[in-house]
Design a protein around this motif. Structure first.
Motif, PDB file in Angstrom:
ATOM      1  N   SER A 121      -0.423  -1.429 -10.177  1.00 39.33           N
ATOM      2  CA  SER A 121      -0.805  -1.340  -8.768  1.00 39.33           C
ATOM      3  C   SER A 121      -1.501  -0.019  -8.477  1.00 39.33           C
ATOM      4  N   GLU A 122      -1.019   1.046  -9.078  1.00 38.67           N
ATOM      5  CA  GLU A 122      -1.637   2.356  -8.873  1.00 38.67           C
ATOM      6  C   GLU A 122      -3.017   2.418  -9.523  1.00 38.67           C
ATOM      7  N   THR A 139       0.842  -1.191   0.000  1.00 38.31           N
ATOM      8  CA  THR A 139       0.000   0.000   0.000  1.00 38.31           C
ATOM      9  C   THR A 139       0.881   1.245   0.000  1.00 38.31           C
ATOM     10  N   GLU A 179       1.357   0.960  -4.332  1.00 36.80           N
ATOM     11  CA  GLU A 179       0.171   1.727  -4.728  1.00 36.80           C
ATOM     12  C   GLU A 179       0.452   3.221  -4.744  1.00 36.80           C
ATOM     13  N   GLY A 226      -4.998  -1.170  -7.739  1.00 32.31           N
ATOM     14  CA  GLY A 226      -4.697  -1.570  -6.366  1.00 32.31           C
ATOM     15  C   GLY A 226      -3.728  -2.740  -6.352  1.00 32.31           C
ATOM     16  N   TRP A 227      -2.894  -2.783  -5.308  1.00 28.28           N
ATOM     17  CA  TRP A 227      -1.841  -3.791  -5.299  1.00 28.28           C
ATOM     18  C   TRP A 227      -2.379  -5.205  -5.144  1.00 28.28           C
TER      19      TRP A 227
END
Length: 286
Positions: A256-257, A66, A70, A260-261
């Motif tokens: 991921s961004e 996170t 992210e 979400g991861w």
């Protein structure tokens, strides 16, 4: 609040990773506080052995994605391009040395693994002298698929070349039972027997004089270190930075961004995403 807790219990130092709300995921502070706790136990003339564990439902779920994947993180390991490899290397090498404080300590360290010891969490667990897992716990280095290289290189020192390749060419997770059968960890026991197994081992070792424990550890570690362990770890740490800033690594960060991861990691670990093209992989190639 401290992200690593410390308790003195007679001749045993109890060190626990203490970010239970995120399964003890690694942030900037955790490696530093881990090394400080190890140094505290090592300098205490009453302590004979350390027991390392994780609070909550897992030992350690690896780096906090996170924070690092992210978002923008600290800028140390998720730098915007152009990437500064020396800045990256300096940060990760410090973390590697903090993890290796478990190995370098004069006194033995037993690591107790429940839940997960994955990604960077496996680096920590495998730096201990003895690792005992619950049979249903899982260990693995999934970032070997993309976005990571285990900087401590302990997989090869514990498993040998072929079995280490089997793990790092796939990024698979295995159970504690499988890890014990491979020789990756000392042993695995049913979950309800894990505490007793670790306590029995720690109590037995605590009856040995500190100087005897230290000399045996130094001799055994020297046999490994003289093979060039530090040079291997330096290469692994350099490669870790490269993996995160390769075309595939940058695509993983972008993914991921975007989604979400958790989804990005699932796509990576299940082999459903082409990180070179940054698109879904055709089913025939999975």
């Amino acid at each position: 609040m401290s992200v690593v807790s410390y308790e003195k219990d007679g001749r045993i130092a109890r060190i626990a990773l203490n970010r239970p709300e995120v399964m003890n995921a690694i942030n900037d502070e955790l490696p530093v506080q881990l090394a400080e706790a190890v140094a505290r136990a090592d300098s205490d003339t009453d302590i004979h052995v350390m027991v390392l564990s994780g609070n909550g439902t897992a030992f350690c779920a690896g780096y906090d994605l996170t924070f690092y994947a992210e978002g923008n993180g600290s800028g140390e390991v998720t730098q915007p391009m152009p990437w500064d490899p020396i800045k990256d290397y300096s940060f990760m090498w410090r973390n590697t040395q903090h993890f290796m404080s478990l190995w370098r300590a004069m006194k033995p360290v037993i690591c107790k693994v429940h839940g997960f010891a994955v990604a960077g969490g496996s680096d920590i667990a495998l730096c201990a002298d003895l690792t005992i897992m619950s049979e249903d716990a899982q260990i693995g280095y999934m970032p070997a698929r993309v976005w990571g290289c285990p900087t401590t290189a302990m997989w090869v020192y514990r498993l040998g070349a072929e079995k280490a390749k089997r793990m790092l060419f796939t990024g698979d997770k295995i159970t504690g039972r499988e890890a014990a059968d491979l020789g990756l960890v000392l042993k695995a026991v049913p979950a309800d027997q894990l505490d007793d197994a670790v306590e029995e081992m720690a109590a037995r070792m605590a009856t040995v004089p500190i100087n005897q424990l230290a000399m045996q550890k130094m001799v055994i570690n020297q046999a490994i270190e003289q093979t060039g362990m530090q040079q291997t770890q330096r290469l692994a740490t350099i490669f870790d930075g490269i993996t995160r800033h390769s075309p595939e690594g940058i695509n993983f960060k972008k993914r991921s961004e975007e989604v979400g991861w958790r989804q990005a990691v699932a796509e990576r670990d299940e082999g459903t995403w082409d990180w070179t093209a940054n698109e879904e992989l055709p089913k025939r190639n999975r």
